[in-house]
Design an enzyme around this catalytic site. Structure first.
Site, PDB file in Angstrom:
ATOM      1  N   LYS A   1      18.144  45.555 143.309  1.00  0.00           N
ATOM      2  CA  LYS A   1      17.676  44.436 142.501  1.00  0.00           C
ATOM      3  C   LYS A   1      17.823  44.763 141.021  1.00  0.00           C
ATOM      4  CE  LYS A   1      14.158  43.895 145.226  1.00  0.00           C
ATOM      5  NZ  LYS A   1      14.582  44.021 146.606  1.00  0.00           N
TER       6      LYS A   1
ATOM      7  N   GLU B   1      15.475  41.874 157.519  1.00  0.00           N
ATOM      8  CA  GLU B   1      14.094  42.167 157.110  1.00  0.00           C
ATOM      9  C   GLU B   1      13.312  40.870 156.899  1.00  0.00           C
ATOM     10  OE1 GLU B   1      12.985  42.627 153.235  1.00  0.00           O
ATOM     11  OE2 GLU B   1      14.980  42.925 152.415  1.00  0.00           O
TER      12      GLU B   1
HETATM   13  N1  PSU Z   1      16.094  41.666 148.826  1.00  0.00           N
HETATM   14  C1  PSU Z   1      15.828  40.401 148.370  1.00  0.00           C
HETATM   15  N2  PSU Z   1      14.519  40.058 148.157  1.00  0.00           N
HETATM   16  C2  PSU Z   1      13.474  40.936 148.433  1.00  0.00           C
HETATM   17  C3  PSU Z   1      13.751  42.260 148.926  1.00  0.00           C
HETATM   18  C4  PSU Z   1      15.084  42.563 149.105  1.00  0.00           C
HETATM   19  O1  PSU Z   1      16.763  39.616 148.129  1.00  0.00           O
HETATM   20  O2  PSU Z   1      12.307  40.556 148.254  1.00  0.00           O
HETATM   21  C5  PSU Z   1      12.601  43.213 149.248  1.00  0.00           C
HETATM   22  C6  PSU Z   1      13.018  44.238 150.283  1.00  0.00           C
HETATM   23  O3  PSU Z   1      12.106  44.131 151.366  1.00  0.00           O
HETATM   24  C7  PSU Z   1      12.863  45.588 149.613  1.00  0.00           C
HETATM   25  C8  PSU Z   1      11.705  45.287 148.700  1.00  0.00           C
HETATM   26  O4  PSU Z   1      12.613  46.621 150.507  1.00  0.00           O
HETATM   27  O5  PSU Z   1      12.099  44.000 148.160  1.00  0.00           O
HETATM   28  C9  PSU Z   1      11.498  46.367 147.671  1.00  0.00           C
HETATM   29  O6  PSU Z   1      10.140  46.407 147.357  1.00  0.00           O
HETATM   30  P1  PSU Z   1       9.554  47.657 146.513  1.00  0.00           P
HETATM   31  O7  PSU Z   1      10.234  47.550 145.182  1.00  0.00           O
HETATM   32  O8  PSU Z   1       8.082  47.389 146.430  1.00  0.00           O
HETATM   33  O9  PSU Z   1       9.888  48.896 147.273  1.00  0.00           O
END
Ligand code: PSU
Ligand code: MN
Length: 316
Positions: free
Chosen positions: A171, A37
């Site tokens: 996360k 990604e």
């Molecule tokens: N993994 C990481 N750093 C990130 C992400 C994943 O180590 O920044 C990103 C991914 O793209 C994931 C997003 O889909 O964070 C989630 O964002 P949200 O909470 O707005 O859905």
């Protein structure tokens, strides 16, 4: 059915995905490919060091034996596999949009550019015939979700997209037990890699467990193959950092509490929450979370490479 009357305005069709020559060749030949990604590069890591990280992550996929396919949308075109100049653009542009699945149609139709999250990367990877994907940590249920309804579209997308995603759990800024409950409701297959301890992104142990573990890339590939044969939907392979490579758990808990209250105070909402909190963590820990974040992504990329190699040997 009503036919369009002569002279009715025609709507332009949006462009088809463009595969880089290397990715196209590998897919045609049935060689292993791993999707990556771009949101974690553009919105999760600080400029300009994110550019070096992009190369390191691709190198880790190659070390695992597969071809990397970093995904992003540039001027309305979904790119599967980015040339060096396109990676430069993704890593350098401070105004690049963050595109989840629901944003893709707008970017494609209006010719916009953006980095893809887990959800949109998974969708574009599956459409290109790529089965394995590596990231850092999945999005999930935010801690105050009972009030905000903030739950990442990563979860619902994985419930219907046939890809295997290697991650270090979700996360740790999130509500991990609630996220695991939602993954269960959504029938997303979740396995630990050589453990039933569910990792906590920066830390090896989130405090939650999962029911199943796979012990090799071959087993992980076999789970994806079985899932594909049964029902559409994804497989999460949770790959923890070794204890001696994790962030100090005491520092972890302290900086996360701090970052979350800063986000609340700043009134950050929607898709800005995750980038804001990650950035705050990187600063508050003086780069410690950043180093660990890059390390876990590299480990996931290499394991994904090995799983893609194993998958290439599974008849479809
Ligand atoms: N993994 C990481 N750093 C990130 C992400 C994943 O180590 O920044 C990103 C991914 O793209 C994931 C997003 O889909 O964070 C989630 O964002 P949200 O909470 O707005 O859905
Ligand atoms: Mn959200």
């Amino acid at each position: 059915m009503q036919l369009p009357s002569p002279g009715a305005p025609t709507v332009p069709t949006s462009p088809a995905p463009v595969l880089s020559p290397e990715v196209a060749e590998a897919l045609t030949a049935g060689r292993p490919v791993v999707a990556l990604e771009s949101t974690l590069l553009a919105h999760g890591l600080p400029r300009p060091d994110n550019r070096a990280a992009a190369d390191e992550v691709e190198a880790a996929v190659r070390a695992g034996g597969a071809v990397p396919a970093t995904i992003a949308v540039l001027d309305g075109v979904p790119h599967v596999g980015l040339t060096a100049d396109r990676l430069d653009r993704v890593c350098a542009d401070p105004d690049l949009a963050k595109l989840a699945v629901r944003d893709l149609p707008v970017a494609l139709a209006l010719g916009r550019s953006g980095a893809t999250t887990v959800s949109s990367t998974a969708l574009l990877a599956a459409a290109a015939g790529i089965g394995v994907f590596a990231t850092g940590g999945l999005g999930g249920v935010h801690r105050e979700a009972a009030d905000t309804f903030d739950e990442s579209a990563d979860l619902t997308t994985l419930s219907r997209t046939p890809v295997l995603v290697v991650c270090a759990g979700v996360k740790s800024i999130l509500d991990v037990p609630a996220t695991l409950e939602r993954l269960e409701s959504l029938s997303v297959t979740v396995v630990g890699y050589r453990t039933t301890t569910f990792p906590g992104f920066y830390v090896a142990d989130s405090g939650s467990t999962v029911d199943w573990a796979v012990s090799s890339p071959e087993e992980a590939a076999a789970v994806l193959a079985a899932r594909r044969a049964l029902a559409p939907g994804g497989v999460v392979v949770a790959n923890p950092l070794p204890d001696d490579e994790q962030l100090d758990p005491a520092l972890h808990d302290r900086v996360i509490a701090d970052a979350l209250s800063a986000a609340a105070q700043a009134g950050v909402r929607g898709k800005a929450v995750t980038p804001f909190v990650l950035d705050h963590l990187h600063r508050a820990s003086e780069g410690a979370t950043l180093a660990v974040n890059v390390r876990l992504v590299l480990r996931n990329a290499e394991l994904a490479g090995r799983i893609a190699v194993a998958l290439a040997g599974v008849p479809r």
